[in-house]
Design a protein around this motif. Structure first.
Motif, PDB file in Angstrom:
ATOM      1  N   SER A   1      52.839  28.930  89.921  1.00  0.00           N
ATOM      2  CA  SER A   1      51.743  27.975  90.111  1.00  0.00           C
ATOM      3  C   SER A   1      51.338  27.298  88.802  1.00  0.00           C
ATOM      4  O   SER A   1      50.970  26.125  88.793  1.00  0.00           O
TER       5      SER A   1
ATOM      6  N   GLN B   1      51.398  23.295  88.311  1.00  0.00           N
ATOM      7  CA  GLN B   1      50.230  22.536  87.866  1.00  0.00           C
ATOM      8  C   GLN B   1      50.568  21.716  86.626  1.00  0.00           C
ATOM      9  O   GLN B   1      50.221  20.544  86.545  1.00  0.00           O
TER      10      GLN B   1
ATOM     11  N   ARG C   1      53.244  20.157  93.802  1.00  0.00           N
ATOM     12  CA  ARG C   1      52.469  21.038  94.692  1.00  0.00           C
ATOM     13  C   ARG C   1      52.889  22.494  94.543  1.00  0.00           C
ATOM     14  O   ARG C   1      52.064  23.390  94.510  1.00  0.00           O
ATOM     15  N   GLN C   2      54.190  22.737  94.475  1.00  0.00           N
ATOM     16  CA  GLN C   2      54.695  24.108  94.383  1.00  0.00           C
ATOM     17  C   GLN C   2      55.988  24.095  93.587  1.00  0.00           C
ATOM     18  O   GLN C   2      56.806  23.201  93.730  1.00  0.00           O
TER      19      GLN C   2
END
Length: 154
Positions: free
Chosen positions: A87, A91, A96-97
Motif C-alpha cells: 500500500s 500510494q 489504487r493497488q
C-alpha cells in the motif's frame, strides 16, 4: 494433453491438430497458440477441486498446462509464491493497488522456474535426448536444476 484441442497460428489463423506440427505453422511458419478444450478444463478445474487440492505448486493447475495427464513432474516446489500488497508503494506511485509477487522463493530463485519445469516435462514426454536453452539472461542457470531434480539421465 487431453485438455488441448489443437493449435492455432497467431499469424495466419490456421488450426492444426495435435501431432500435425511440433513447433510452427506448416503454412506460414508462424508461432502457435494452444487451443484448449475448455469443457474438459472446466470439468477438471472447479472451485471445489481447487479448494480441496493441497498441492501448493504450479502443478495444481495441470488442466491448464499442455502436458499429459500421467506426465511425471520434477519434485521441486515450483510456484505458489507469496503476493504482497504494498500500500505504501501504491500510494507513492499514485495507483489504487500494487501487488508484488515474490518469485525469489522458487527453487532457483526466479520466475523462470515455472517455464523451466514445464520445458523439462515436455522434453521427457518427447523422449528427447538433450535439452538446450536459448537465453538472453539467466535461464541457463534454472533449467539444469529441473533436469537434475527430475532424475533425467539420458
Amino acid at each position: 494433453m487431453n485438455n488441448v484441442a489443437g493449435f492455432r497460428c497467431v499469424e495466419c489463423g490456421r488450426e492444426h491438430r495435435i501431432g500435425e506440427t511440433e513447433y510452427v505453422c506448416v503454412s506460414c511458419g508462424g508461432n502457435l497458440d494452444l487451443v484448449y478444450d475448455y469443457g474438459r478444463v472446466r470439468a477438471l478445474l472447479t472451485k471445489a477441486s481447487l479448494t480441496g487440492d493441497r498441492n501448493f505448486t504450479m502443478w495444481r493447475y495441470r488442466a491448464l498446462l499442455p502436458i499429459e495427464d500421467s506426465a511425471a513432474v520434477p519434485p521441486l516446489t515450483v510456484g505458489w509464491t507469496p503476493i504482497y500488497d504494498s500500500s505504501k508503494l501504491a500510494q507513492r506511485y499514485g495507483v489504487r493497488q500494487l501487488l508484488i509477487k515474490d518469485d525469489g522463493r522458487n527453487p532457483t530463485g526466479s520466475f523462470k522456474d515455472r517455464p523451466s519445469a514445464l520445458a523439462v516435462v515436455k522434453a521427457q514426454e518427447a523422449e528427447a535426448a538433450i535439452i538446450t536453452t536459448a537465453s538472453s539472461g539467466t535461464r541457463e542457470a534454472h533449467s539444469p536444476g529441473y533436469v537434475r531434480a527430475s532424475g533425467w539421465s539420458r
